[in-house]
Design a protein around this motif. Sequence first.
Motif, PDB file in Angstrom:
ATOM      1  N   ASP A  74       0.828  -1.210   0.000  1.00  0.00           N
ATOM      2  CA  ASP A  74       0.000   0.000   0.000  1.00  0.00           C
ATOM      3  C   ASP A  74       0.861   1.258   0.000  1.00  0.00           C
ATOM      4  N   GLN A  75       1.961   1.242   0.756  1.00  0.00           N
ATOM      5  CA  GLN A  75       2.829   2.414   0.815  1.00  0.00           C
ATOM      6  C   GLN A  75       3.508   2.681  -0.535  1.00  0.00           C
ATOM      7  N   LEU A  76       3.951   1.615  -1.187  1.00  0.00           N
ATOM      8  CA  LEU A  76       4.544   1.792  -2.513  1.00  0.00           C
ATOM      9  C   LEU A  76       3.536   2.371  -3.489  1.00  0.00           C
ATOM     10  N   LEU A  77       2.305   1.865  -3.424  1.00  0.00           N
ATOM     11  CA  LEU A  77       1.264   2.335  -4.331  1.00  0.00           C
ATOM     12  C   LEU A  77       0.880   3.773  -4.027  1.00  0.00           C
ATOM     13  N   GLU A 115      -3.929  -5.722 -21.727  1.00  0.00           N
ATOM     14  CA  GLU A 115      -4.509  -4.618 -22.495  1.00  0.00           C
ATOM     15  C   GLU A 115      -4.102  -3.229 -22.015  1.00  0.00           C
ATOM     16  N   ASP A 116      -3.806  -3.054 -20.738  1.00  0.00           N
ATOM     17  CA  ASP A 116      -3.515  -1.712 -20.240  1.00  0.00           C
ATOM     18  C   ASP A 116      -2.233  -1.163 -20.865  1.00  0.00           C
ATOM     19  N   ASP A 117      -2.160   0.159 -20.960  1.00  0.00           N
ATOM     20  CA  ASP A 117      -1.037   0.808 -21.627  1.00  0.00           C
ATOM     21  C   ASP A 117       0.278   0.609 -20.886  1.00  0.00           C
ATOM     22  N   LEU A 118       0.215   0.458 -19.578  1.00  0.00           N
ATOM     23  CA  LEU A 118       1.425   0.317 -18.770  1.00  0.00           C
ATOM     24  C   LEU A 118       1.154  -0.634 -17.610  1.00  0.00           C
ATOM     25  N   VAL A 119       2.145  -1.422 -17.262  1.00  0.00           N
ATOM     26  CA  VAL A 119       2.095  -2.264 -16.068  1.00  0.00           C
ATOM     27  C   VAL A 119       3.296  -1.933 -15.199  1.00  0.00           C
ATOM     28  N   VAL A 120       3.053  -1.713 -13.911  1.00  0.00           N
ATOM     29  CA  VAL A 120       4.125  -1.553 -12.928  1.00  0.00           C
ATOM     30  C   VAL A 120       4.153  -2.832 -12.097  1.00  0.00           C
ATOM     31  N   ALA A 121       5.288  -3.521 -12.113  1.00  0.00           N
ATOM     32  CA  ALA A 121       5.417  -4.809 -11.431  1.00  0.00           C
ATOM     33  C   ALA A 121       6.264  -4.654 -10.179  1.00  0.00           C
ATOM     34  N   ASP A 122       5.625  -4.875  -9.024  1.00  0.00           N
ATOM     35  CA  ASP A 122       6.327  -4.871  -7.738  1.00  0.00           C
ATOM     36  C   ASP A 122       6.831  -6.291  -7.490  1.00  0.00           C
ATOM     37  N   LEU A 123       8.143  -6.493  -7.592  1.00  0.00           N
ATOM     38  CA  LEU A 123       8.728  -7.828  -7.510  1.00  0.00           C
ATOM     39  C   LEU A 123       9.211  -8.181  -6.107  1.00  0.00           C
TER      40      LEU A 123
END
Length: 316
Positions: A74-77, A115-123
């Motif tokens: 949640d904090q990262l987001l 489908e979304d234009d961008l994905v942010v992946a928290d690894l």
Amino acid sequence: MSSNQPDGATSGGRRRSTNPGAAGAEGPTSGEAPDGNVASSSAGGGTSTTTKQPSCFVIGPIGREGSEARKRSDQLLRHIIDPVISGLGYSRPLRADRISESGRITRQIIQHIVEDDLVVADLTDSNPNVYYELALRHAVKMPFVQILAGEDPLPFDVADQRTIMVDHRDLDSVSAAKDELARQVEAIKSGIEIDNPLTFAVDVASLRGSENPGDRTQGEILQMLEELRNTSRVTARAVNRSDVTADIDALRHFVEVVSQAGSVVDQDVDNLTNPFTSSAHSRWVKQVKQNMNPFLPYRRDTPTVDPLPSPEEPPF
């Protein structure tokens, strides 16, 4: 925070045919609609259009409500991803727990991933579901950004992808991560395509199978470079094998025994370090010195041992 590629570059460096950032252009006056679109109208009020904002989906280890994983996610987001992505013209980043539509959640997640234009992946935490979802994104050759909160090593196949490293408890690290995220997203909006292990393999196979001799040569060169890179990874990982660890443990045990028996002096122990030994090793040497028995006489007539050589560069 650190990144494993130079600033201003993304893997591959090729241009995409579409520009997701262009979809967020505003008219003379604008306002964000509840569905994430941008409503705009001319100054005279005679025309009105609704422009679709580019979308962003976030994948990561959400965790149970109240857990440490959930709090960190949640904090990262909230403090890094949301303000940067929204500030660059995207609609509010969506995560699985923010999906409000009725229907099967797994199907909806996959739809956003492809489908979304961008994905942010928290690894962070090496969650297997996250890597499965990231592989789906790789398969459709769509833009993504990797972020990691912590010191866990990345798996073999994604370790060479540009990754934003952040300590979410350090304000300076958070600020640096936001700056790096903005740079990477701006690069994506400019049209630079990010390669990934899957697209690289497909492209190399296509080049090697081409009827054009130049393409085949390029494919062979790329294949050799990839094999060389894989060899260097395996060599680096071999340093951490269990047999090497056992050797180090045995040698340390011997040093501890002889130091406690009065068979060495402080200078001998000091010579176990050099400018390139690790901080963990230096702490162990300090502990050995503290545990030396001061009441036992030094029982060796030979000179003290020579110090460890100081190589110009660390061996690994």
